[in-house]
Write a protein that holds these residues in place. Structure first.
Motif, PDB file in Angstrom:
ATOM      1  N   TRP A   1      -4.867   4.305   0.620  1.00  0.00           N
ATOM      2  CA  TRP A   1      -3.169   4.489   0.492  1.00  0.00           C
ATOM      3  C   TRP A   1      -3.052   5.429  -0.755  1.00  0.00           C
ATOM      4  O   TRP A   1      -2.324   6.378  -0.946  1.00  0.00           O
ATOM      5  CB  TRP A   1      -2.612   3.106   0.250  1.00  0.00           C
ATOM      6  CG  TRP A   1      -2.190   2.733   1.432  1.00  0.00           C
ATOM      7  CD1 TRP A   1      -2.526   1.412   2.109  1.00  0.00           C
ATOM      8  CD2 TRP A   1      -1.144   3.087   2.329  1.00  0.00           C
ATOM      9  NE1 TRP A   1      -1.928   1.064   3.169  1.00  0.00           N
ATOM     10  CE2 TRP A   1      -0.696   1.985   3.373  1.00  0.00           C
ATOM     11  CE3 TRP A   1      -0.171   4.095   2.409  1.00  0.00           C
ATOM     12  CZ2 TRP A   1       0.195   2.252   4.486  1.00  0.00           C
ATOM     13  CZ3 TRP A   1       0.725   4.253   3.283  1.00  0.00           C
ATOM     14  CH2 TRP A   1       0.831   3.307   4.483  1.00  0.00           C
ATOM     15  N   MET A   2      -3.638   5.240  -1.977  1.00  0.00           N
ATOM     16  CA  MET A   2      -3.424   5.912  -3.005  1.00  0.00           C
ATOM     17  C   MET A   2      -3.850   7.129  -2.893  1.00  0.00           C
ATOM     18  O   MET A   2      -3.380   8.474  -3.533  1.00  0.00           O
ATOM     19  CB  MET A   2      -3.747   5.027  -4.292  1.00  0.00           C
ATOM     20  CG  MET A   2      -3.127   4.015  -4.635  1.00  0.00           C
ATOM     21  SD  MET A   2      -3.534   3.127  -6.399  1.00  0.00           S
ATOM     22  CE  MET A   2      -5.187   2.483  -5.924  1.00  0.00           C
ATOM     23  N   ALA A   3      -5.198   7.428  -2.533  1.00  0.00           N
ATOM     24  CA  ALA A   3      -5.826   8.830  -2.278  1.00  0.00           C
ATOM     25  C   ALA A   3      -4.955   9.643  -1.515  1.00  0.00           C
ATOM     26  O   ALA A   3      -5.062  10.874  -1.730  1.00  0.00           O
ATOM     27  CB  ALA A   3      -7.305   8.600  -1.755  1.00  0.00           C
ATOM     28  N   ARG A   4      -4.256   9.134  -0.609  1.00  0.00           N
ATOM     29  CA  ARG A   4      -3.498   9.963   0.490  1.00  0.00           C
ATOM     30  C   ARG A   4      -2.445  10.694  -0.433  1.00  0.00           C
ATOM     31  O   ARG A   4      -1.615  11.772  -0.097  1.00  0.00           O
ATOM     32  CB  ARG A   4      -2.665   9.136   1.353  1.00  0.00           C
ATOM     33  CG  ARG A   4      -3.802   8.755   2.502  1.00  0.00           C
ATOM     34  CD  ARG A   4      -3.343   8.082   3.687  1.00  0.00           C
ATOM     35  NE  ARG A   4      -4.395   8.054   4.639  1.00  0.00           N
ATOM     36  CZ  ARG A   4      -3.753   7.160   5.693  1.00  0.00           C
ATOM     37  NH1 ARG A   4      -2.923   6.761   6.009  1.00  0.00           N
ATOM     38  NH2 ARG A   4      -4.811   7.316   6.719  1.00  0.00           N
TER      39      ARG A   4
ATOM     40  N   LEU B   1       4.558   5.417  -5.366  1.00  0.00           N
ATOM     41  CA  LEU B   1       4.604   5.538  -6.962  1.00  0.00           C
ATOM     42  C   LEU B   1       3.562   6.511  -7.405  1.00  0.00           C
ATOM     43  O   LEU B   1       3.814   7.418  -8.323  1.00  0.00           O
ATOM     44  CB  LEU B   1       3.823   4.122  -7.455  1.00  0.00           C
ATOM     45  CG  LEU B   1       5.155   2.891  -7.504  1.00  0.00           C
ATOM     46  CD1 LEU B   1       4.252   1.860  -7.831  1.00  0.00           C
ATOM     47  CD2 LEU B   1       6.258   3.333  -8.455  1.00  0.00           C
ATOM     48  N   ALA B   2       2.343   6.967  -6.655  1.00  0.00           N
ATOM     49  CA  ALA B   2       1.598   8.156  -6.973  1.00  0.00           C
ATOM     50  C   ALA B   2       2.080   9.242  -6.775  1.00  0.00           C
ATOM     51  O   ALA B   2       1.950  10.234  -7.710  1.00  0.00           O
ATOM     52  CB  ALA B   2       0.052   7.772  -6.522  1.00  0.00           C
ATOM     53  N   LYS B   3       2.849   9.494  -5.804  1.00  0.00           N
ATOM     54  CA  LYS B   3       3.715  10.618  -5.352  1.00  0.00           C
ATOM     55  C   LYS B   3       4.612  10.965  -6.487  1.00  0.00           C
ATOM     56  O   LYS B   3       4.898  12.116  -6.847  1.00  0.00           O
ATOM     57  CB  LYS B   3       4.367  10.424  -4.146  1.00  0.00           C
ATOM     58  CG  LYS B   3       3.301  10.954  -2.869  1.00  0.00           C
ATOM     59  CD  LYS B   3       4.142  11.467  -1.720  1.00  0.00           C
ATOM     60  CE  LYS B   3       3.467  12.607  -1.197  1.00  0.00           C
ATOM     61  NZ  LYS B   3       4.124  13.137   0.107  1.00  0.00           N
ATOM     62  N   ILE B   4       5.343   9.867  -6.794  1.00  0.00           N
ATOM     63  CA  ILE B   4       6.453   9.933  -7.892  1.00  0.00           C
ATOM     64  C   ILE B   4       5.971  10.470  -9.099  1.00  0.00           C
ATOM     65  O   ILE B   4       6.498  11.352  -9.897  1.00  0.00           O
ATOM     66  CB  ILE B   4       7.386   8.751  -7.915  1.00  0.00           C
ATOM     67  CG1 ILE B   4       8.062   8.181  -6.639  1.00  0.00           C
ATOM     68  CG2 ILE B   4       8.393   8.710  -9.138  1.00  0.00           C
ATOM     69  CD1 ILE B   4       8.530   6.894  -6.554  1.00  0.00           C
ATOM     70  N   GLN B   5       4.808   9.906  -9.584  1.00  0.00           N
ATOM     71  CA  GLN B   5       4.282  10.314 -10.645  1.00  0.00           C
ATOM     72  C   GLN B   5       3.489  11.665 -10.750  1.00  0.00           C
ATOM     73  O   GLN B   5       3.420  12.247 -11.672  1.00  0.00           O
ATOM     74  CB  GLN B   5       2.897   9.372 -10.726  1.00  0.00           C
ATOM     75  CG  GLN B   5       2.133   9.556 -12.097  1.00  0.00           C
ATOM     76  CD  GLN B   5       2.689   8.469 -13.325  1.00  0.00           C
ATOM     77  OE1 GLN B   5       3.413   7.751 -13.185  1.00  0.00           O
ATOM     78  NE2 GLN B   5       1.730   8.772 -14.262  1.00  0.00           N
ATOM     79  N   GLY B   6       3.401  12.286  -9.699  1.00  0.00           N
ATOM     80  CA  GLY B   6       2.645  13.237  -9.316  1.00  0.00           C
ATOM     81  C   GLY B   6       1.282  13.164  -9.665  1.00  0.00           C
ATOM     82  O   GLY B   6       0.333  14.070 -10.205  1.00  0.00           O
ATOM     83  N   ALA B   7       0.435  12.078  -9.462  1.00  0.00           N
ATOM     84  CA  ALA B   7      -0.625  11.709 -10.152  1.00  0.00           C
ATOM     85  C   ALA B   7      -1.872  12.470  -9.629  1.00  0.00           C
ATOM     86  O   ALA B   7      -2.115  12.617  -8.353  1.00  0.00           O
ATOM     87  CB  ALA B   7      -1.176  10.254  -9.777  1.00  0.00           C
TER      88      ALA B   7
ATOM     89  N   GLY C   1       0.925  -1.351  -0.129  1.00  0.00           N
ATOM     90  CA  GLY C   1       0.125  -0.043  -0.003  1.00  0.00           C
ATOM     91  C   GLY C   1       0.812   1.395  -0.065  1.00  0.00           C
ATOM     92  O   GLY C   1       0.666   2.277  -0.805  1.00  0.00           O
ATOM     93  N   LYS C   2       1.905   1.172   0.798  1.00  0.00           N
ATOM     94  CA  LYS C   2       2.856   2.414   0.996  1.00  0.00           C
ATOM     95  C   LYS C   2       3.775   2.514  -0.582  1.00  0.00           C
ATOM     96  O   LYS C   2       3.714   3.650  -0.883  1.00  0.00           O
ATOM     97  CB  LYS C   2       3.899   2.433   2.207  1.00  0.00           C
ATOM     98  CG  LYS C   2       4.618   3.613   2.203  1.00  0.00           C
ATOM     99  CD  LYS C   2       4.846   4.041   3.713  1.00  0.00           C
ATOM    100  CE  LYS C   2       5.592   5.202   3.134  1.00  0.00           C
ATOM    101  NZ  LYS C   2       6.425   5.549   4.714  1.00  0.00           N
TER     102      LYS C   2
ATOM    103  N   LYS D   1     -14.970   7.470   3.545  1.00  0.00           N
ATOM    104  CA  LYS D   1     -15.630   8.606   4.335  1.00  0.00           C
ATOM    105  C   LYS D   1     -14.627   8.872   5.558  1.00  0.00           C
ATOM    106  O   LYS D   1     -14.439   9.788   5.868  1.00  0.00           O
ATOM    107  CB  LYS D   1     -17.031   8.329   4.660  1.00  0.00           C
ATOM    108  CG  LYS D   1     -17.870   9.493   5.291  1.00  0.00           C
ATOM    109  CD  LYS D   1     -19.188   9.027   5.391  1.00  0.00           C
ATOM    110  CE  LYS D   1     -19.704   9.932   6.484  1.00  0.00           C
ATOM    111  NZ  LYS D   1     -20.680   8.920   7.481  1.00  0.00           N
ATOM    112  N   ASN D   2     -14.443   7.833   6.172  1.00  0.00           N
ATOM    113  CA  ASN D   2     -13.559   7.884   7.664  1.00  0.00           C
ATOM    114  C   ASN D   2     -12.248   8.359   7.077  1.00  0.00           C
ATOM    115  O   ASN D   2     -11.765   9.054   8.205  1.00  0.00           O
ATOM    116  CB  ASN D   2     -13.398   6.585   8.062  1.00  0.00           C
ATOM    117  CG  ASN D   2     -14.717   5.857   8.818  1.00  0.00           C
ATOM    118  OD1 ASN D   2     -15.947   6.618   8.784  1.00  0.00           O
ATOM    119  ND2 ASN D   2     -14.880   4.574   8.988  1.00  0.00           N
ATOM    120  N   ALA D   3     -11.746   8.330   6.099  1.00  0.00           N
ATOM    121  CA  ALA D   3     -10.341   8.610   5.739  1.00  0.00           C
ATOM    122  C   ALA D   3     -10.236  10.082   5.194  1.00  0.00           C
ATOM    123  O   ALA D   3      -9.323  10.557   5.157  1.00  0.00           O
ATOM    124  CB  ALA D   3      -9.585   7.567   4.706  1.00  0.00           C
ATOM    125  N   GLY D   4     -11.530  10.605   5.139  1.00  0.00           N
ATOM    126  CA  GLY D   4     -11.595  12.076   4.658  1.00  0.00           C
ATOM    127  C   GLY D   4     -11.860  12.176   3.187  1.00  0.00           C
ATOM    128  O   GLY D   4     -11.424  13.275   2.504  1.00  0.00           O
TER     129      GLY D   4
END
Ligand code: SAH
Ligand code: DHB
Ligand code: MG
Length: 227
Positions: A80-83, A58-64, A52-53, A109-112
């Motif tokens: 994980w990815m939405a964060r 990977l999403a961060k590196i991508q700037g997704a 998950g991390k 929802k709980n994760a905002g």
């Protein structure tokens, strides 16, 4: 030299725990998703914390800014990815089972992330075709993790929802080595083999496959980037 026989699933899990204790911060929101998922009787086939991390990184590196997930389950990998998304980013996640979607809705929802996520319930291929027809903006990152029999279809559809530079990550391409067996009685193994044949023949992506060992056993993922 360590005996190769020591590398069993117990060792995989112990090493995974060692790594996660060191590098993956403890998180009540994510723990709670797994707890509710288990209580609702959903299968424990979410990605591991370390994986998950990795998806998050990977999403961060991508700037997704736009992420598509095929196979939501309880929303563990989705959170994980939405964060990794920027404030105006969006995650669309596709799930067939209403029972799973209900758990996932609560997780998001709980994760905002209620405001920046869309959960489409129904066969993922249909949802993807609808998005293609309605010409949604391309996704920067696509995570394929639903029924293995349909991975080839999901890959074709993912390409139509992608742009040059989109990364496509596909889970469970090793299945404890089952993918080596062309005569496996399990259609999921055949689905992965057909998927890998398709990826191999696809001239518009560059790809690799990585084997993984950890708390979810011995498996792996494919990583493709659209040219
Ligand atoms: N990505 C999740 C795990 C997904 S498990 C995580 O790591 O947390 C696979 C999910 O795909 C299951 O919830 C299953 O119900 C869903 N699925 C199976 N077939 C599907 C289909 N045809 N369309 C959409 N989802 C499907
Ligand atoms: C299964 C599905 C998954 O996505 C996974 O990560 C592990 C197992 C399964 O269908 O058994
Ligand atoms: Mg998976």
């Amino acid at each position: 030299m360590t005996d190769i026989a020591a590398f069993d699933t117990k060792t995989f899990s112990a090493v995974d725990k060692y790594i996660v204790d060191k590098l993956v911060e403890h998180d009540h929101v994510l723990d709670d998703i797994l707890k509710r998922s288990n209580e609702a009787g959903l299968p424990a086939i979410n990605v591991s914390a370390a994986q998950g991390k990795m998806l998050y990184l990977l999403a961060k590196i991508q700037g997704a800014r736009r992420i598509l997930e095929v196979g939501t389950l309880a929303g563990y990998s989705a959170v994980w990815m939405a964060r990794a998304l920027p404030k105006d980013g969006k995650l669309v996640t596709l799930e067939f089972e209403e029972k799973h979607a209900a758990v996932a809705r609560e997780s998001l929802k709980n994760a905002g992330f209620e405001h920046c996520t869309e959960l489409h319930v129904g066969p993922a291929a249909e949802s993807m075709r609808k998005m293609i027809e309605s010409k949604v903006a391309p996704f920067d990152m696509i995570f394929i993790d639903a029924d293995k029999e349909s991975y080839s279809d999901y890959f074709d559809l993912a390409l139509k929802l992608a742009r040059s530079g989109t990364q496509i990550i596909s889970d469970n391409i090793v299945r404890s080595g089952e993918i080596l067996d062309p005569n496996s009685p399990d259609p999921r193994g055949h689905g992965i083999r057909a998927f890998l044949d398709k990826v191999a023949a696809c001239k518009t992506v560059e790809s690799t496959g990585i084997q993984t060992a950890g708390s979810k056993g011995y498996d792996g993922f494919a990583l493709s980037v659209v040219l």
